[in-house]
Each structure stands twice: as C-alpha cells, then as structure tokens.
Design a protein around this motif. Sequence first.
Motif, mmCIF file in Angstrom:
data_model
loop_
_atom_site.group_PDB
_atom_site.id
_atom_site.type_symbol
_atom_site.label_atom_id
_atom_site.label_comp_id
_atom_site.label_asym_id
_atom_site.label_seq_id
_atom_site.Cartn_x
_atom_site.Cartn_y
_atom_site.Cartn_z
ATOM 1 N N ASP A 191 0.896 -1.210 -0.072
ATOM 2 C CA ASP A 191 0.110 0.060 0.024
ATOM 3 C C ASP A 191 0.869 1.209 0.030
ATOM 4 O OD1 ASP A 191 -2.267 -1.635 -0.077
ATOM 5 O OD2 ASP A 191 -2.573 -1.218 2.253
ATOM 6 N N ILE A 192 1.856 1.014 0.468
ATOM 7 C CA ILE A 192 2.926 2.300 0.621
ATOM 8 C C ILE A 192 3.985 2.258 -0.476
ATOM 9 C CG2 ILE A 192 2.369 2.845 3.055
ATOM 10 C CD1 ILE A 192 5.056 1.293 3.867
ATOM 11 N N VAL A 193 3.930 1.436 -1.155
ATOM 12 C CA VAL A 193 5.214 1.301 -2.368
ATOM 13 C C VAL A 193 4.837 2.170 -3.441
ATOM 14 C CG1 VAL A 193 6.511 0.039 -3.561
ATOM 15 C CG2 VAL A 193 5.811 -1.016 -1.193
ATOM 16 N N LYS A 194 5.548 3.063 -4.000
ATOM 17 C CA LYS A 194 5.434 3.527 -5.260
ATOM 18 C C LYS A 194 6.646 3.099 -6.201
ATOM 19 C CE LYS A 194 3.112 7.563 -3.399
ATOM 20 N NZ LYS A 194 3.260 9.022 -3.121
ATOM 21 N N LYS A 195 6.496 3.334 -7.418
ATOM 22 C CA LYS A 195 7.401 2.869 -8.295
ATOM 23 C C LYS A 195 8.839 3.442 -8.159
ATOM 24 C CE LYS A 195 8.658 2.609 -13.140
ATOM 25 N NZ LYS A 195 8.232 2.751 -14.653
ATOM 26 N N ASP A 196 9.014 4.568 -7.778
ATOM 27 C CA ASP A 196 10.302 5.089 -7.375
ATOM 28 C C ASP A 196 10.680 5.584 -6.034
ATOM 29 O OD1 ASP A 196 8.613 7.069 -7.472
ATOM 30 O OD2 ASP A 196 9.662 8.263 -8.821
ATOM 31 N N SER A 197 9.661 5.134 -5.025
ATOM 32 C CA SER A 197 9.676 5.713 -3.817
ATOM 33 C C SER A 197 9.527 4.603 -2.801
ATOM 34 C CB SER A 197 8.973 6.858 -3.407
ATOM 35 O OG SER A 197 9.097 7.239 -2.021
ATOM 36 N N ILE A 198 10.667 4.074 -2.022
ATOM 37 C CA ILE A 198 10.142 2.883 -0.991
ATOM 38 C C ILE A 198 10.503 3.783 0.523
ATOM 39 C CG2 ILE A 198 11.039 0.744 0.014
ATOM 40 C CD1 ILE A 198 9.559 0.531 -2.577
ATOM 41 N N PRO A 199 9.444 3.742 1.358
ATOM 42 C CA PRO A 199 9.771 4.393 2.563
ATOM 43 C C PRO A 199 10.699 3.546 3.364
ATOM 44 C CG PRO A 199 7.554 4.408 2.345
ATOM 45 C CD PRO A 199 8.204 3.632 1.298
ATOM 46 N N THR B 183 10.623 -3.003 8.474
ATOM 47 C CA THR B 183 9.380 -4.099 8.843
ATOM 48 C C THR B 183 9.571 -5.282 8.063
ATOM 49 O OG1 THR B 183 7.923 -2.869 7.513
ATOM 50 C CG2 THR B 183 8.146 -2.201 9.604
ATOM 51 N N SER B 184 9.968 -5.145 6.706
ATOM 52 C CA SER B 184 9.916 -6.250 5.915
ATOM 53 C C SER B 184 11.376 -7.175 6.204
ATOM 54 C CB SER B 184 9.737 -5.883 4.347
ATOM 55 O OG SER B 184 8.836 -5.034 4.015
ATOM 56 N N PHE C 41 18.079 -7.193 9.388
ATOM 57 C CA PHE C 41 18.746 -6.126 9.989
ATOM 58 C C PHE C 41 17.928 -5.754 11.544
ATOM 59 C CE2 PHE C 41 18.762 -5.412 5.481
ATOM 60 C CZ PHE C 41 20.192 -5.358 5.320
ATOM 61 N N PRO C 42 18.150 -6.776 12.617
ATOM 62 C CA PRO C 42 17.498 -6.562 13.592
ATOM 63 C C PRO C 42 17.824 -5.235 14.383
ATOM 64 C CG PRO C 42 19.371 -7.947 13.943
ATOM 65 C CD PRO C 42 19.251 -7.882 12.629
ATOM 66 N N SER C 43 19.146 -4.683 14.260
ATOM 67 C CA SER C 43 19.406 -3.725 14.973
ATOM 68 C C SER C 43 19.524 -2.190 14.416
ATOM 69 C CB SER C 43 20.783 -3.829 15.678
ATOM 70 O OG SER C 43 21.930 -4.089 14.686
ATOM 71 N N ILE C 44 19.261 -2.103 13.037
ATOM 72 C CA ILE C 44 19.325 -0.973 12.543
ATOM 73 C C ILE C 44 18.215 -0.050 12.614
ATOM 74 C CG2 ILE C 44 21.016 -1.588 10.735
ATOM 75 C CD1 ILE C 44 18.754 -1.449 8.629
ATOM 76 N N ARG D 238 3.089 -10.593 -6.581
ATOM 77 C CA ARG D 238 2.993 -11.622 -5.459
ATOM 78 C C ARG D 238 2.804 -10.886 -4.175
ATOM 79 N NH1 ARG D 238 5.863 -16.411 -6.733
ATOM 80 N NH2 ARG D 238 6.336 -16.661 -9.009
ATOM 81 N N ALA D 239 2.911 -9.552 -4.080
ATOM 82 C CA ALA D 239 3.017 -8.899 -2.822
ATOM 83 C C ALA D 239 4.209 -9.582 -2.225
ATOM 84 C CB ALA D 239 1.900 -9.059 -2.101
ATOM 85 N N GLN D 240 5.326 -9.820 -2.643
ATOM 86 C CA GLN D 240 6.448 -10.165 -1.962
ATOM 87 C C GLN D 240 7.844 -9.637 -2.153
ATOM 88 O OE1 GLN D 240 6.156 -14.345 -3.453
ATOM 89 N NE2 GLN D 240 5.461 -15.000 -1.465
ATOM 90 N N ALA D 241 8.844 -9.653 -1.771
ATOM 91 C CA ALA D 241 10.154 -9.263 -1.656
ATOM 92 C C ALA D 241 11.307 -9.841 -1.406
ATOM 93 C CB ALA D 241 9.970 -7.544 -1.111
#
Length: 291
Positions: free
Chosen positions: A65-73, A79-80, A85-88, A137-140
């Motif tokens: 829902d928050i993913v745009k083509k050229d912008s990833i928050p 969270t994904s 990356f447990p500590s960054i 797929r809603a996967q990464a």
Amino acid sequence: MKNLRFIILIFSLCISCKHRLDEKKYKTGLDNISLSKSSDSTREPQDSTANDLLNKSKVVGVNLDIVKKDSIPNQFFLTSFSDIFPSITINDIKKIMYVKEANLRNWGMTSIYKFELSDQLPESVYKKGILVISKLRAQAAIFFLDNFDLVKLKEADTAYFLAGVHILKSRGYFYLYEFDGTQYFLSKFSTLSDNYCNNGIPVYNNSLECICYKPFELIFKNIDVDKDGLMDLNFSGDILSFCEGLQNGYGREDRKPTSVFKLNITFIASQKNNEITWMLLDTSFCSKLNK
C-alpha cells in the motif's frame, strides 16, 4: 652453502603459506559479517550466517500500500526485513533507489532497487544490496550484491536470472540466482566455488598487494561463446602483477606492473532436462590468480 639453502627453503615456505592465507580471507570474512543474527532460537539456522544469505535469499510477504514505483519508505524496508537487520534504525538507511523493471525467471515482473546503509554502522554490517519487489506476488527479497546483471539462458528469452558481484574488502565474486518456486532465491552459480580454481575465481580485485585487475571489476558479457544456442558467462580484463619471483610487499601504489596477463574467463552453459549448469571452459589461468 647448506645454511643458505635452508634459509631460502624456509623463506619460500613462509611466502607460500601467506598466499594461501590471503586467499582464505574472503571466505573467512563472510563468516564474520553479522547480517542476520537473531536471538530467536526457533529461526532457521540458514538465516543466521552471511554465507547462507549469499547462497539463498528468503522471500518475504510485504504490504504494498505504501510502495510507489520510485519511492520506498525506509520504514517499509525495516519492517519487511527485520530478521536480517535487527538492530538498524530508519536513520541508518542512506537510500533506496529504483533502477528498473525486469522479468525474473520463475518469479515474474519485478521492480529492482539498490539500497545503501550508513557508513557509520559497524564494519560487520554489509552496507550495499539489491531489493526486488513483486507487486503481483506482494513479496520481496534482498541480495547482498554491490551491483547486478540480468542474465539470459537463450537469446530469445524474455525472463532473466538475477546475478551480481559481492565484494568483501579487495575481492569480489559473481553470484547468479533463480527463484525456487516456493520461498527462496537460490544461488545456482558462484565463482567462489572451488570447483573451478582453488580458492575460487574473483571477478573483482583492487588489491594493494602483488596482483590486481584492470579494470578492477572484470568486464562481464552474457554471450554464446560456443555457438550452441545457450548464452554463456564471460569475464575479461587484465591481471597486473607487481612482484617477480619470490618478491612480496609490492603493489599498485609502489611501482608500475612488472607483467600483464590477459584474462578471458568463460563459463559454458549446459542444459539437461531442467537442470542448468555452467562449466569453466579453460583452467590454464588459475595459477595466475594467487600470488
């Protein structure tokens, strides 16, 4: 005279041992990279070491829902992939940059991004990589590669293997991945394998020691070398040597190269039923890689 021969013999053995130890730095270094350490004892063991993260990349479900083509928050990234990356923190993410769309084998249309983490993070954290997102797929998944290539098996193919180079300190090795149809991208091929040359075949070398490459990263081509209809993997460039005989301690910052050796490394693709392999065409250069 006997004493002189004994001294020369001991010196030669010491140099030989140092060279073998230097070539092991890359593999040892991988084990010291803390990419996904987790305190959860129920985690699968393959998710806990850098070697395994290079050999397989686990697919995760994502909220698009928050993913745009050229912008990833940055929050999406955290969270994904919190297991890896447990500590960054959000502030540790320097950039997530959209690169292109591609059709990956067994996976489908994919948005490909490069990410980079803060240089202030500990040296043990690998700071560059590739992020792939399938909206269908809603996967990464992420890959710890400094750059990437899209590799075909046949000229007419419209789907690609994802490949690229993982660099650790002064050397880098080429990895090629394919989705297994369930939950992992698996490394189908790597030049780090001892099956080709002892200690593997670096495709990147900017060492300040006795040998390095020109260019530092060998030129990669996905071409049909043996004209059998299958696209092969070719790497070319020069090995620059700054030492002669038993010399040591010289590198590209100390003198001009004493010799130049042209590299033309080809891995021939083979397909039998559904199994695809790549075999080294010529091993005559292997002795030139370790100095």
